[in-house]
Design a protein around this motif. Structure first.
Motif, PDB file in Angstrom:
ATOM      1  N   GLY A 297       0.815  -1.209   0.000  1.00 32.25           N
ATOM      2  CA  GLY A 297       0.000   0.000   0.000  1.00 32.25           C
ATOM      3  C   GLY A 297       0.844   1.252   0.000  1.00 32.25           C
ATOM      4  O   GLY A 297       1.722   1.448  -0.835  1.00 32.25           O
ATOM      5  N   ARG A 298       0.602   2.115   1.010  1.00 34.94           N
ATOM      6  CA  ARG A 298       1.324   3.378   1.116  1.00 34.94           C
ATOM      7  C   ARG A 298       2.495   3.303   2.098  1.00 34.94           C
ATOM      8  O   ARG A 298       3.008   4.321   2.550  1.00 34.94           O
ATOM      9  CB  ARG A 298       0.348   4.488   1.554  1.00 34.94           C
ATOM     10  CG  ARG A 298      -0.841   4.684   0.645  1.00 34.94           C
ATOM     11  CD  ARG A 298      -0.412   5.102  -0.740  1.00 34.94           C
ATOM     12  NE  ARG A 298       0.307   6.372  -0.739  1.00 34.94           N
ATOM     13  CZ  ARG A 298       1.047   6.818  -1.747  1.00 34.94           C
ATOM     14  NH1 ARG A 298       1.229   6.065  -2.821  1.00 34.94           N
ATOM     15  NH2 ARG A 298       1.630   7.999  -1.680  1.00 34.94           N
ATOM     16  N   ASP A 299       2.952   2.082   2.403  1.00 34.78           N
ATOM     17  CA  ASP A 299       4.137   1.934   3.246  1.00 34.78           C
ATOM     18  C   ASP A 299       5.330   2.635   2.594  1.00 34.78           C
ATOM     19  O   ASP A 299       5.437   2.666   1.366  1.00 34.78           O
ATOM     20  CB  ASP A 299       4.496   0.451   3.421  1.00 34.78           C
ATOM     21  CG  ASP A 299       3.509  -0.288   4.317  1.00 34.78           C
ATOM     22  OD1 ASP A 299       2.732   0.397   5.002  1.00 34.78           O
ATOM     23  OD2 ASP A 299       3.529  -1.535   4.305  1.00 34.78           O
TER      24      ASP A 299
ATOM     25  N   LEU B 161       7.924   7.530  -2.976  1.00 37.25           N
ATOM     26  CA  LEU B 161       6.717   6.771  -3.299  1.00 37.25           C
ATOM     27  C   LEU B 161       5.787   7.684  -4.092  1.00 37.25           C
ATOM     28  O   LEU B 161       5.501   8.814  -3.686  1.00 37.25           O
ATOM     29  CB  LEU B 161       6.030   6.304  -2.016  1.00 37.25           C
ATOM     30  CG  LEU B 161       4.874   5.325  -2.170  1.00 37.25           C
ATOM     31  CD1 LEU B 161       5.370   3.984  -2.713  1.00 37.25           C
ATOM     32  CD2 LEU B 161       4.176   5.115  -0.830  1.00 37.25           C
TER      33      LEU B 161
ATOM     34  N   GLU C 268       2.411   9.211  -5.820  1.00 34.75           N
ATOM     35  CA  GLU C 268       1.011   9.363  -5.432  1.00 34.75           C
ATOM     36  C   GLU C 268       0.134   8.499  -6.345  1.00 34.75           C
ATOM     37  O   GLU C 268       0.405   8.380  -7.541  1.00 34.75           O
ATOM     38  CB  GLU C 268       0.585  10.830  -5.547  1.00 34.75           C
ATOM     39  CG  GLU C 268       1.256  11.753  -4.551  1.00 34.75           C
ATOM     40  CD  GLU C 268       0.850  11.435  -3.124  1.00 34.75           C
ATOM     41  OE1 GLU C 268      -0.295  10.998  -2.911  1.00 34.75           O
ATOM     42  OE2 GLU C 268       1.702  11.612  -2.221  1.00 34.75           O
ATOM     43  N   PRO C 269      -0.946   7.909  -5.797  1.00 35.10           N
ATOM     44  CA  PRO C 269      -1.837   7.111  -6.647  1.00 35.10           C
ATOM     45  C   PRO C 269      -2.615   7.999  -7.608  1.00 35.10           C
ATOM     46  O   PRO C 269      -2.786   9.200  -7.371  1.00 35.10           O
ATOM     47  CB  PRO C 269      -2.775   6.436  -5.632  1.00 35.10           C
ATOM     48  CG  PRO C 269      -2.768   7.348  -4.450  1.00 35.10           C
ATOM     49  CD  PRO C 269      -1.391   7.935  -4.390  1.00 35.10           C
TER      50      PRO C 269
ATOM     51  N   ALA D 279      -7.259   6.063  -5.535  1.00 33.51           N
ATOM     52  CA  ALA D 279      -7.202   6.465  -4.131  1.00 33.51           C
ATOM     53  C   ALA D 279      -8.104   5.579  -3.279  1.00 33.51           C
ATOM     54  O   ALA D 279      -9.277   5.358  -3.593  1.00 33.51           O
ATOM     55  CB  ALA D 279      -7.630   7.927  -3.983  1.00 33.51           C
TER      56      ALA D 279
ATOM     57  N   ARG E 231       1.584  -0.057  -6.745  1.00 38.36           N
ATOM     58  CA  ARG E 231       2.593   0.625  -5.926  1.00 38.36           C
ATOM     59  C   ARG E 231       3.691   1.109  -6.861  1.00 38.36           C
ATOM     60  O   ARG E 231       4.333   0.317  -7.556  1.00 38.36           O
ATOM     61  CB  ARG E 231       3.130  -0.366  -4.896  1.00 38.36           C
ATOM     62  CG  ARG E 231       4.077   0.213  -3.846  1.00 38.36           C
ATOM     63  CD  ARG E 231       4.278  -0.820  -2.746  1.00 38.36           C
ATOM     64  NE  ARG E 231       5.435  -0.582  -1.917  1.00 38.36           N
ATOM     65  CZ  ARG E 231       5.455   0.250  -0.877  1.00 38.36           C
ATOM     66  NH1 ARG E 231       4.362   0.913  -0.562  1.00 38.36           N
ATOM     67  NH2 ARG E 231       6.548   0.398  -0.161  1.00 38.36           N
TER      68      ARG E 231
END
Length: 275
Positions: free
Chosen positions: A83-85, A124, A126-127, A132, A139
């Motif tokens: 995910g957003r790790d 990282l 942004e989606p 979102a 990823r």
């Protein structure tokens, strides 16, 4: 420049070190000593009788001795985040290798004139708007390079799932924060230039040694952009070129005021700002 520096050498502030890069204030640090006393009020080198008696009573009464604390090693970092790790070390190495294609490597130039672009950072990505909140969102990572061959900022987006570059963006006149290598290269150019004589003299005054390498300094710096009429013509391209104002500091020593000097990394020149 030397007169400005000498006014600040030797100032002391107890318990505090203030370093303001824009003003070149130089401050030494003093810390209050604590030798010869401990927090409990017991003279140093002597045990507290009550504490020892209590410990002995506990042992005599059959109480269990408290085991010493154990510090556990940090768990091994996984090769892949989710995910957003934040990107893992393995992911950082992997995406940089994928982003730096053979074609980009051969056609670009780093800050020191070597083949290959200067890496500025990996973040990282942004989606996309329609991704979102989706747990299965791809990823991705943005890898940013600066190509000194033609002053181009190159951003390549890598899909961590497929291991491919999915987008490449090139921009001119965009100047993100400086990398450590760029600040070191700027310092090297300044040390080698006649305009760096004041910096070398101040270093000699502070340490008694000759300044010959950027490694002898702690370096902060900021991108400099040209302002019409506010600098010599040689700096007019700063903003299109990658230009630096350095705020050097003697290691374990004072700051040195170099605010009036600008290093054009693209042209590899040093100039003094008009006053």
């Amino acid at each position: 420049m030397r007169n400005i520096v000498h006014r600040h050498l030797g100032k002391m502030v107890a318990g505090t070190a203030i370093a303001v890069a824009g003003t070149a204030v130089m401050v030494a640090v003093t810390l209050p000593g604590t030798a010869g006393a401990d927090d409990s009020g017991t003279p140093a080198g002597r045990s507290a009788p009550q504490a020892a008696g209590a410990a002995g009573a506990g042992a005599a009464g059959g109480g269990k001795a408290v085991a010493p604390g154990v510090v556990e090693a940090a768990p091994a970092e996984g090769q892949k985040g989710e995910g957003r790790d934040p990107l893992t070390d393995d992911e950082l190495k992997r995406v940089e290798k994928i982003a730096l294609s053979r074609q980009l490597f051969r056609s670009s130039e780093s800050v020191d004139g070597e083949r290959g672009p200067e890496r500025l950072g990996v973040d990282l990505a942004e989606p996309e708007a329609d991704e979102a909140g989706r747990p299965d969102a791809p990823r991705r990572a943005d890898v940013t390079f600066y190509d000194y061959r033609d002053d181009t900022l190159v951003t390549r987006t890598v899909d961590l799932g497929t291991g491919t570059v999915v987008h490449t963006d090139t921009q001119h006149g965009v100047q993100p924060p400086l990398s450590r290598a760029e600040k070191a290269e700027a310092a090297g150019l300044l040390i080698a230039d006649p305009l760096g004589s004041g910096l070398k003299a101040d270093y000699k005054d502070a340490t008694g040694k000759a300044l010959t390498s950027p490694d002898q300094l702690q370096l902060s710096g900021a991108v400099y952009r040209a302002a019409p009429g506010a600098q010599p013509a040689v700096l007019d391209k700063c903003g299109e070129h990658r230009c630096v104002r350095l705020f050097p500091k003697v290691k374990n020593g004072p700051w040195v005021d170099a605010r009036s000097l600008v290093i054009d990394l693209s042209a590899r020149k040093v100039a003094r700002l008009d006053h």
